[in-house]
Design a protein around this motif. Sequence first.
Motif, short mmCIF file in Angstrom:
data_model
loop_
_atom_site.label_atom_id
_atom_site.label_comp_id
_atom_site.label_asym_id
_atom_site.label_seq_id
_atom_site.Cartn_x
_atom_site.Cartn_y
_atom_site.Cartn_z
N TRP A 15 0.85 -1.21 0.00
CA TRP A 15 0.00 0.00 0.00
C TRP A 15 0.87 1.24 0.00
O TRP A 15 1.85 1.33 0.75
CB TRP A 15 -0.89 0.00 1.24
N SER A 17 0.35 5.74 -0.33
CA SER A 17 -0.64 6.82 -0.37
C SER A 17 -0.91 7.20 -1.80
O SER A 17 -0.07 7.02 -2.70
CB SER A 17 -0.13 8.04 0.40
N GLY A 140 -11.26 10.05 2.81
CA GLY A 140 -12.68 9.73 2.82
C GLY A 140 -13.25 9.82 4.21
O GLY A 140 -12.57 9.49 5.20
N ARG A 142 -16.07 8.32 6.57
CA ARG A 142 -16.91 7.15 6.66
C ARG A 142 -17.61 7.13 8.02
O ARG A 142 -17.18 7.83 8.96
CB ARG A 142 -16.06 5.88 6.51
N VAL A 147 -10.68 8.11 6.71
CA VAL A 147 -9.72 7.18 6.13
C VAL A 147 -8.86 7.91 5.12
O VAL A 147 -9.24 8.95 4.56
CB VAL A 147 -10.43 5.99 5.44
N GLU A 148 -7.66 7.35 4.88
CA GLU A 148 -6.84 7.78 3.76
C GLU A 148 -6.97 6.73 2.67
O GLU A 148 -6.80 5.54 2.92
CB GLU A 148 -5.38 7.97 4.14
N ARG A 149 -7.27 7.18 1.46
CA ARG A 149 -7.46 6.28 0.33
C ARG A 149 -6.13 6.15 -0.42
O ARG A 149 -5.62 7.10 -0.98
CB ARG A 149 -8.54 6.81 -0.60
N TRP A 157 -8.09 1.14 -5.37
CA TRP A 157 -8.19 1.89 -4.12
C TRP A 157 -8.22 0.93 -2.93
O TRP A 157 -8.86 -0.11 -2.98
CB TRP A 157 -9.47 2.73 -4.11
N GLU A 158 -7.52 1.33 -1.88
CA GLU A 158 -7.59 0.60 -0.61
C GLU A 158 -7.54 1.63 0.52
O GLU A 158 -6.67 2.50 0.53
CB GLU A 158 -6.44 -0.39 -0.47
N GLU A 159 -8.45 1.52 1.46
CA GLU A 159 -8.57 2.52 2.51
C GLU A 159 -7.93 2.05 3.82
O GLU A 159 -8.04 0.88 4.19
CB GLU A 159 -10.05 2.83 2.76
N ASP A 180 -15.84 11.71 -0.27
CA ASP A 180 -14.46 11.55 -0.73
C ASP A 180 -13.94 12.89 -1.23
O ASP A 180 -14.67 13.65 -1.88
CB ASP A 180 -14.37 10.54 -1.88
N GLU A 182 -9.89 15.45 -1.41
CA GLU A 182 -8.44 15.48 -1.37
C GLU A 182 -7.96 16.57 -0.41
O GLU A 182 -8.70 17.50 -0.12
CB GLU A 182 -7.86 15.79 -2.76
#
Length: 341
Positions: A15, A17, A140, A142, A147-149, A157-159, A180, A182
């Motif tokens: 992963w 960023s 994001g 939630r 979360v950071e995507r 994408w993975e959070e 979502d 930035e």
Amino acid sequence: MLERIRAEIAAAGGWISFARYMELALQAYYGRSDRQFGAQGDFITAPELGNLFGRTLALQLREIEGPILELGAGSGALAETLVRELEREYLILETSGALRSRQAARLGGRVKFLDRLPEALRGVVIANEVVDAMPVHAVGWRPAGIVERGVSTHLTWEERCASGAVLDAVKAIEVPVPYDSEIGLAGQAWMHSLAERLEAGVILVIDYGFPRAEYYHPQRSMGTLMCHQRHRSHGDVFLEPGAQDITAHVDFSALARAARESGLEVLGYATQAQFLVNCGITDVLAQANVENALHYAPIAAEAQQLLSPAEMGELFKVLAVGRGVKPPLLGFSRGDRSNTL
């Protein structure tokens, strides 16, 4: 490019960023070619439309003493116009070797190229469509928290739970959940760096974006990331990394805050249309021969693109920050929106 990105993701434990992914992709995109700009490229900027933008901007720059430093000069179109109009020392800091070669071929010995930012700056610093290409962190909101995507090995994408500077920067932003967007930490750091070096003069940021209240508007719940390839815009940031432009709109409030934190004054903030009208674009247009349609029609079409709310006039903004300069600057003499930042 895919192999390099996947290798870095694997080395980081599967992963990275999104900011790091965007940085890698854009390094390849701007480093391998100079084909991005103009009618035959991926996108067109205001200076590539013609010389109306540069000639009008020159009317503002005449108010500000000192040399001109352009950051990320693209095809060199803006520099070419400003050098001709102002006949002042003109410096360019360009990180892309391909673009620097293109600029040198176009401008010859009329400009001086820098390899790094000077320790002390005076005069005018111009950043035209520069900040939108700086890496941004994707975040994001939630039900369980912020979360950071990021990007996984398969370029999906993975959070993960946001932490550190990213969490600190976004936790005070109130948006409906889910949401979502930035956060431009690199842009804010860039402004701090310029501000610390600016002894006297003005930093002009010209780009597309919003003040914070509009940037994180409830209806903008899918963020502002956008890709450009052959004048086609889309939102697939994982399509052909290194072969397409990836951008995010600019949070002008964040840039203004970073400038103020470093001791600069916000000298003005306006739409591109208002800024150009204030500077005297109508006077520049009046110099065209209205009776000669072959001459006047292209410049009138250029003015339409620069000023129309449906084109660049409303979405593009101009932010001026500085030190040792007495406001108001010409471009912000009417319609200044600094109170929205």
